[in-house]
Design an enzyme around this catalytic site. Structure first.
Site, mmCIF file in Angstrom:
data_model
loop_
_atom_site.group_PDB
_atom_site.id
_atom_site.type_symbol
_atom_site.label_atom_id
_atom_site.label_comp_id
_atom_site.label_asym_id
_atom_site.label_seq_id
_atom_site.Cartn_x
_atom_site.Cartn_y
_atom_site.Cartn_z
ATOM 1 N N GLY A 174 -3.300 -5.515 2.088
ATOM 2 C CA GLY A 174 -4.332 -6.168 2.902
ATOM 3 C C GLY A 174 -3.992 -7.609 3.222
ATOM 4 N N GLY A 194 0.785 -1.222 0.000
ATOM 5 C CA GLY A 194 0.000 0.000 0.000
ATOM 6 C C GLY A 194 0.820 1.277 0.000
#
Ligand code: AMP
Length: 395
Positions: free
Chosen positions: A377, A354
């Site tokens: 995630g 991310g």
């Protein structure tokens, strides 16, 4: 899990789930091809063995049917360059055309299927849809770590059709190995740096890490909920009002476990959420009304950097401030640079997907850290101690 090196793909058609969910500009040019390059070793191995490759992926968030802007045909040319061979394309992931093209595929050839998410059955993990996909290949390879935390038709359910021939690709394997190294084999001192917007997204991993780390540095928007919980004034900084008690509990837990939990002592504060805001420095517990903390301050970034430089294992997830705005990216930059320095001195550093991965890339430190995860995630869930459906399905 059977590793890809243990499998000989000669004469086989490999159905390979990749994560080619790459960003495209308005002319459908790929603006970041990291995910494409990440899967290349797996694809090269299959081709080198004398196998054929059938690639399947999702792209974007189509609303349950075909949409040209999410078509994987935009990737065909780039993939051809990447593999040095033409890439065929099936305009639907399942159905007659896909079946026929898969049947005719020869060793050394590559077929790309259209976006799996044009079928809502994909995300539902529909068994019938998974079986239709399974018909296309002789062996299933999952190299899509970024979606391994989802139980979708192509990431998990399809594996059931290949009880003897399901393997994790190189990327998936190295993601798991790197996460394991940090979770189970960390050299000390082990420091985790958590940032980003919200505590609520990261509670589980913070709790898990309290059993593992020596230092836990908390920056980013979530630090203000901690400051408020400790009785501070935080102006209009980001606050999760329903997480105040939890923040205190985490502080207590860290104490009980002997973990050095470090919150930023100061912040860069702004009088509006904009790069051209007026900027000042304030103690984190004393942010005036009408001002908001948008980055860790000068003392905090020195302290964070010092602890990081003294560490032997480093895990980083989430920026220290609103790093997308240049005036509030310094804290994140300090952390990235300190991680690079520690790594040069022999530390092992894992950057968790991310925004932290984007920051490391953007700041030019990508080749100075040990490993940058491709799956934000998925990595967090793995670190929370959850079994990822995409990994479990390969067992
Ligand atoms: P996350 O997805 O939770 O890792 O959050 C990343 C986002 O948090 C980035 O877009 C940052 O701009 C944002 N962020 C970091 N620090 C702050 C802050 N102090 N105030 C508001 N947003 C922040």
């Amino acid at each position: 899990m059977q590793t890809i090196d243990q499998y000989n793909f000669a004469g086989k058609k490999a159905l390979v789930r990749v994560d080619f969910n790459v960003p495209l500009d308005k002319d459908f040019r790929i603006t970041d091809d990291t995910r494409i390059r990440a899967a290349t070793p797996t694809i090269r191995k299959i081709l080198a063995d004398g196998g054929a490759v059938i690639l399947m992926s999702h792209l974007g968030r189509p609303k349950g049917g075909p949409e040209d802007k999410y078509s994987l045909r935009h990737l065909v040319e780039r993939l051809g360059q990447e593999y040095g061979a033409p890439v065929k394309f099936a305009t639907d992931a399942v159905g007659d055309d896909a079946v026929q093209q898969a049947q005719q595929l020869q060793p050394g050839e590559i077929l790309l299927l259209e976006n799996l998410r044009f079928h809502p059955e994909e995300e539902k993990g529909d068994a019938g849809f998974a079986q239709q996909l399974a018909r296309l290949g002789d062996v299933y390879v999952n190299d899509a770590f970024g979606t391994a935390h989802r139980r979708h038709a192509s990431t998990a359910v399809v594996a059931e059709s290949f009880p003897q021939a399901r393997v994790g690709g190189y990327l998936l394997q190295s993601e798991v190995d790197n996460a394991e190294r940090v979770l189970n084999n960390a050299a000390r001192p082990f420091t985790a740096i958590m940032g980003g917007a919200k505590i609520s997204d990261k509670i589980l991993i913070i709790e898990q890490l309290l059993d593992k780390v020596d230092n836990l540095l908390i920056g980013g928007g979530m630090a203000y909920t901690f400051a408020k919980a400790q009785g501070g004034s935080i102006g209009s900084s980001l606050l999760e009002a329903d997480k105040l008690e939890l923040a205190l509990e985490l502080i207590e837990k860290a104490k009980a476990k002997g973990v050095n939990l470090v919150l930023p002592v100061d912040s860069l504060i702004a009088d509006k959420f904009a790069n051209d805001a007026n900027v000042d420095v304030a103690a984190n517990q004393h942010i005036p009304e009408g001002w908001m903390g948008l980055d860790i301050g000068p003392e905090a970034r020195e302290e964070f950097a010092r602890i990081i430089r003294e560490s032997k294992t480093i895990l980083w997830n989430g920026p220290m401030g609103v790093f997308e705005m240049s005036n509030f990216s310094l804290g994140t930059e300090y952390v990235a640079r300190a991680i690079a320095e520690a790594t040069a001195n022999g530390a092992y550093s894992l950057i968790g997907g991310g925004d932290s991965a984007a920051a490391v890339n953007q700041l030019g430190f990508a080749d100075q850290v040990s490993y940058i995860s491709t799956g934000g995630g998925a990595l967090l869930e793995y670190m929370e101690g959850k079994e990822l459906p995409g990994v479990a399905a390969l067992r």
